[in-house]
Design a protein around this motif. Structure first.
Motif, PDB file in Angstrom:
ATOM      1  N   CYS A  93       0.852  -1.181   0.000  1.00 50.34           N
ATOM      2  CA  CYS A  93       0.000   0.000   0.000  1.00 50.34           C
ATOM      3  C   CYS A  93       0.894   1.240   0.000  1.00 50.34           C
ATOM      4  N   GLY A  94       0.271   2.405  -0.090  1.00 50.91           N
ATOM      5  CA  GLY A  94       1.025   3.658  -0.138  1.00 50.91           C
ATOM      6  C   GLY A  94       1.848   3.907   1.114  1.00 50.91           C
ATOM      7  N   VAL A  95       1.413   3.389   2.238  1.00 51.07           N
ATOM      8  CA  VAL A  95       2.180   3.590   3.470  1.00 51.07           C
ATOM      9  C   VAL A  95       3.523   2.871   3.353  1.00 51.07           C
ATOM     10  N   VAL A  97       5.209   2.001   0.666  1.00 53.91           N
ATOM     11  CA  VAL A  97       6.113   2.644  -0.300  1.00 53.91           C
ATOM     12  C   VAL A  97       6.777   3.859   0.344  1.00 53.91           C
ATOM     13  N   GLN A  98       5.981   4.644   1.044  1.00 53.80           N
ATOM     14  CA  GLN A  98       6.537   5.852   1.665  1.00 53.80           C
ATOM     15  C   GLN A  98       7.490   5.504   2.797  1.00 53.80           C
ATOM     16  N   ALA A  99       7.175   4.432   3.500  1.00 48.97           N
ATOM     17  CA  ALA A  99       8.048   4.007   4.590  1.00 48.97           C
ATOM     18  C   ALA A  99       9.425   3.635   4.043  1.00 48.97           C
ATOM     19  N   ASN A 113      -1.984   0.364  -6.467  1.00 46.17           N
ATOM     20  CA  ASN A 113      -2.826   1.509  -6.131  1.00 46.17           C
ATOM     21  C   ASN A 113      -3.586   1.177  -4.867  1.00 46.17           C
ATOM     22  N   THR A 114      -3.535   2.072  -3.903  1.00 46.82           N
ATOM     23  CA  THR A 114      -4.231   1.813  -2.655  1.00 46.82           C
ATOM     24  C   THR A 114      -5.644   2.364  -2.757  1.00 46.82           C
ATOM     25  N   LYS A 115      -6.607   1.488  -2.527  1.00 51.01           N
ATOM     26  CA  LYS A 115      -7.991   1.857  -2.814  1.00 51.01           C
ATOM     27  C   LYS A 115      -8.769   2.321  -1.608  1.00 51.01           C
ATOM     28  N   GLU A 128       4.181   9.574   7.289  1.00 51.40           N
ATOM     29  CA  GLU A 128       3.737   9.101   5.987  1.00 51.40           C
ATOM     30  C   GLU A 128       2.339   8.552   6.123  1.00 51.40           C
ATOM     31  N   ARG A 129       1.504   8.932   5.228  1.00 47.57           N
ATOM     32  CA  ARG A 129       0.146   8.420   5.276  1.00 47.57           C
ATOM     33  C   ARG A 129      -0.376   8.264   3.859  1.00 47.57           C
ATOM     34  N   CYS A 130      -1.363   7.438   3.734  1.00 49.62           N
ATOM     35  CA  CYS A 130      -1.926   7.166   2.428  1.00 49.62           C
ATOM     36  C   CYS A 130      -3.410   7.484   2.492  1.00 49.62           C
ATOM     37  N   ALA A 131      -3.879   8.233   1.521  1.00 48.69           N
ATOM     38  CA  ALA A 131      -5.300   8.611   1.519  1.00 48.69           C
ATOM     39  C   ALA A 131      -6.124   7.656   0.661  1.00 48.69           C
ATOM     40  N   GLN A 132      -5.522   6.544   0.272  1.00 52.16           N
ATOM     41  CA  GLN A 132      -6.212   5.521  -0.536  1.00 52.16           C
ATOM     42  C   GLN A 132      -6.840   6.119  -1.794  1.00 52.16           C
ATOM     43  N   CYS A 133      -6.006   6.851  -2.565  1.00 54.81           N
ATOM     44  CA  CYS A 133      -6.539   7.574  -3.728  1.00 54.81           C
ATOM     45  C   CYS A 133      -6.870   6.648  -4.892  1.00 54.81           C
ATOM     46  N   GLY A 134      -6.345   5.418  -4.886  1.00 53.95           N
ATOM     47  CA  GLY A 134      -6.688   4.482  -5.950  1.00 53.95           C
ATOM     48  C   GLY A 134      -5.854   4.624  -7.200  1.00 53.95           C
ATOM     49  N   ASN A 135      -4.890   5.539  -7.201  1.00 52.43           N
ATOM     50  CA  ASN A 135      -4.040   5.716  -8.374  1.00 52.43           C
ATOM     51  C   ASN A 135      -2.716   6.289  -7.908  1.00 52.43           C
ATOM     52  N   CYS A 136      -1.916   5.443  -7.324  1.00 53.60           N
ATOM     53  CA  CYS A 136      -0.723   5.901  -6.621  1.00 53.60           C
ATOM     54  C   CYS A 136       0.208   6.702  -7.533  1.00 53.60           C
ATOM     55  N   VAL A 137       0.613   7.863  -7.065  1.00 57.23           N
ATOM     56  CA  VAL A 137       1.504   8.719  -7.860  1.00 57.23           C
ATOM     57  C   VAL A 137       2.878   8.860  -7.208  1.00 57.23           C
ATOM     58  N   LEU A 138       3.185   7.972  -6.260  1.00 54.79           N
ATOM     59  CA  LEU A 138       4.457   8.094  -5.547  1.00 54.79           C
ATOM     60  C   LEU A 138       5.659   8.005  -6.485  1.00 54.79           C
ATOM     61  N   ASP A 139       5.452   7.420  -7.676  1.00 49.51           N
ATOM     62  CA  ASP A 139       6.553   7.349  -8.649  1.00 49.51           C
ATOM     63  C   ASP A 139       6.928   8.746  -9.145  1.00 49.51           C
ATOM     64  N   ILE A 144       6.842  10.448  -1.672  1.00 45.91           N
ATOM     65  CA  ILE A 144       6.168  11.212  -0.623  1.00 45.91           C
ATOM     66  C   ILE A 144       4.775  11.532  -1.161  1.00 45.91           C
ATOM     67  N   CYS A 145       3.745  11.173  -0.421  1.00 44.38           N
ATOM     68  CA  CYS A 145       2.394  11.308  -0.964  1.00 44.38           C
ATOM     69  C   CYS A 145       1.946  12.767  -0.991  1.00 44.38           C
ATOM     70  N   PRO A 146       1.639  13.320  -2.182  1.00 41.41           N
ATOM     71  CA  PRO A 146       1.229  14.719  -2.251  1.00 41.41           C
ATOM     72  C   PRO A 146      -0.173  14.935  -1.664  1.00 41.41           C
ATOM     73  N   TYR A 147      -0.986  13.876  -1.665  1.00 35.39           N
ATOM     74  CA  TYR A 147      -2.356  14.052  -1.192  1.00 35.39           C
ATOM     75  C   TYR A 147      -2.413  14.202   0.326  1.00 35.39           C
ATOM     76  N   THR A 148      -1.500  13.533   1.011  1.00 35.34           N
ATOM     77  CA  THR A 148      -1.545  13.640   2.467  1.00 35.34           C
ATOM     78  C   THR A 148      -0.521  14.622   3.025  1.00 35.34           C
TER      79      THR A 148
HETATM   80  S1  SF4 Z   1      -0.579   8.577  -4.000  1.00 33.20           S
HETATM   81 FE1  SF4 Z   1      -0.798   8.758  -1.785  1.00 33.20          FE
HETATM   82  S2  SF4 Z   1      -2.970   8.361  -1.409  1.00 33.20           S
HETATM   83 FE2  SF4 Z   1      -2.550   7.582  -3.467  1.00 33.20          FE
HETATM   84  S3  SF4 Z   1      -2.098   5.399  -3.161  1.00 33.20           S
HETATM   85 FE3  SF4 Z   1      -0.116   6.508  -3.199  1.00 33.20          FE
HETATM   86  S4  SF4 Z   1       0.295   6.941  -1.013  1.00 33.20           S
HETATM   87 FE4  SF4 Z   1      -1.894   6.381  -1.161  1.00 33.20          FE
END
Ligand code: SF4
Ligand code: SF4
Lengths: 221, 288
Positions: A93-95, A97-99, A113-115, A128-139, A144-148
């Motif tokens: 999940c996004g957490v 990846v950020q970790a 993608n974290t849903k 680091e947190r993930c907002a479960q956006c469903g279309n991960c853009v961490l690449d 670092i998640c821009p949404y959170t």
């Molecule tokens: S971009 Fe952020 S909110 Fe979306 S899946 Fe990745 S970590 Fe989660």
């Protein structure tokens, strides 16, 4: 429990276009339960990337990528396995990846993608947190998640309120886009900062019917 | 000559701004705008400035247009999602409004309704892209429009931001997305502005230096502490402190800054923040 879905093969290939040597890091926690880090998926992907001329330098599984101690023991201690890779593809999940991106100076890419959140979120203690956006853009954002991390959840930042690394909404709060900028600079990827990122698709947050049917999704089942 | 034509002609541009009131009494705003007639090339109308609920920018732009002024419709991404933003842009064009300033907007927690939902579905860069797409005859969902708008699109930059590099990259994104002119945050330090201009002149986009009237030494100190990228040097604070006539001193300082900045850029943008009636006096003193 964080529900994630593996990105499509095309999307992963696109993300890894510039990379030669890739290391796979898979989480055996929630993502394994929703099959976004299962052995078959990883095997398939490895095959496909190899036939594109890429090298997979190795694989490591960690029970929970959101657990600091486990990551340190199972991933950091296996440095010899991933040191030679250009980048790390993380199946979690996004957490997770950020970790991982937080503790190593290498480009880290999300394979999933974290849903949405069913039950509890990852236990990595930190910002680091993930907002479960469903279309991960961490690449695109150096892991670092821009949404959170951005108070405005912006995809093209920073805004004019960013001040010496602080966010306009509160003194002492980091500006997420400043962190992304600093990190992209540190890993020599400032060119990624210059790209205009495509619009967020909010409909991707809606879980698919199959996902809603998972035991892990419905905790009251 | 339209605002866009003036921009293209290379003429030195003067813009100012009016802020819609909180409540329905619009008279003072219209009076203030009247004082600017013939003195400025366009008037910005702010969009819920400082995240405070007020009369909307679009309606005030329409009123100004009816009275023969040239309004610049400020649009922020704070309160509307992509449907509402695109719709308001089409509405603006239908009303004859041709100039737009695309902004991200302040966060709602900084305003008078801190509980409000922050929208930010688009940001300043993607808003400019959306405007250009509407002009090409399509909306963001690639659906074809019946009749397309044509705008002159501006954006903002903060030349005093720390660090400057990420803001410069954002600036470049705005230009790439299609911004045709740039208004800056308040400038009080000419040397810093020179350095900024050096770094952006390659983009060949008209830049209007921002002038905010100093009302008092207290206001200057407040901005130094709280406004990102704005720094009022000590000598100006001292001048405001020692003067017997704050208004005259403020006008004198603004006029001096304008004279210093004029050779460096293609225009100035005056933000009077309540001292609207003094704008003509500043222009007189600056010889404009
Ligand atoms: S971009 Fe952020 S909110 Fe979306 S899946 Fe990745 S970590 Fe989660
Ligand atoms: S200051 Fe930074 S984190 Fe805060 S809203 Fe602006 S870009 Fe986002």
């Amino acid at each position: 429990m964080l529900v994630s879905e593996l990105k499509s093969m095309d999307e992963i290939k696109e993300i890894l276009k510039q990379e030669q040597k890739i290391f796979f890091l898979a989480c055996l926690g929630c993502s394994d339960a929703c099959k976004s880090s299962s052995k078959e998926e990883l095997d398939n992907l490895e095959e496909a990337l190899k036939s594109d001329g890429k090298t997979i330098t190795g694989r490591v599984d960690v029970d929970f990528l959101c657990n600091k101690v486990l990551v340190k023991i199972k991933f950091l201690r296996n440095k010899d396995k991933w040191e030679g890779a250009d980048s790390i593809l993380v199946f979690s999940c996004g957490v997770g990846v950020q970790a991982v991106s937080k503790i190593i100076r290498k480009t880290v890419y999300p394979a999933a993608n974290t849903k949405n959140l069913g039950g509890f979120q990852g236990v990595w203690p930190g910002e680091e947190r993930c907002a479960q956006c469903g279309n991960c853009v961490l690449d695109l954002t150096a892991g670092i998640c821009p949404y959170t991390s951005c108070a405005k959840s912006m995809l093209n930042g920073p805004c004019g309120g960013s001040n010496e690394g602080e966010c306009e909404v509160e003194k002492g709060r980091d500006c997420g886009w400043y962190l992304i900028y600093e990190r992209l600079k540190a890993i020599n990827k400032l060119a990624d900062f210059k790209k205009i990122r495509p619009l967020r698709d909010h409909s991707r947050m809606l879980p698919k019917k199959e996902t809603r049917g998972l035991d892990f999704y419905a905790i009251d089942r | 000559m339209s605002f866009k034509e003036k921009l293209k002609s290379g003429k030195f541009i003067i813009t100012s701004e009016v802020g819609p009131p909180k409540g329905t009494d619009i008279h003072v705003l219209l009076e203030d705008a009247e004082l600017l007639r013939g003195r400025v090339d366009a008037i910005n109308v702010t969009d819920l400035q400082s995240s405070v609920m007020r009369v909307g920018s679009l309606v005030v732009c329409h009123l100004l247009k009816q009275k023969g002024h040239e309004p610049i419709f400020q649009v922020t991404c704070r309160d509307r999602n992509r449907l509402a933003l695109q719709s308001d842009l089409l509405s603006a064009y239908v009303l004859g409004i041709e100039n737009v300033l695309a902004l991200t907007g302040d966060h709602p927690v900084l305003g008078d309704h801190p509980q409000a939902k922050p929208v930010f579905d688009l940001d300043s860069v993607s808003l400019i892209q959306a405007i250009r797409k509407l002009e090409a005859g399509y909306d963001l969902a690639d659906k074809e429009l019946q009749g397309k708008p044509k705008f002159c699109v501006g954006a903002v930059v903060n030349p005093g931001a720390e660090p400057l590099e990420p803001q410069l990259i954002k600036f470049e994104q705005k230009i790439r997305a299609g911004a045709e002119f740039i208004q800056t945050q308040a400038v009080y330090e000419t040397d810093k502005f020179v350095n900024f201009i050096e770094q952006v002149k390659q983009f060949k986009v008209p830049i209007f230096a921002g002038i905010v009237l100093l009302k008092s030494a207290g206001m200057a100190r407040f901005m130094n502490k709280n406004v990102a990228g704005v720094y009022v040097p000590d000598n100006l604070i001292k001048e405001m402190e020692q003067t017997k006539d704050k208004s005259a001193q403020s006008i004198e300082i603004a006029a001096r800054l304008i004279k210093e900045l004029k050779p460096l850029c293609q225009g100035i943008h005056i933000m009077p923040i309540g001292w609207d009636k003094k704008v003509p006096l500043v222009l007189d003193a600056a010889g404009l």
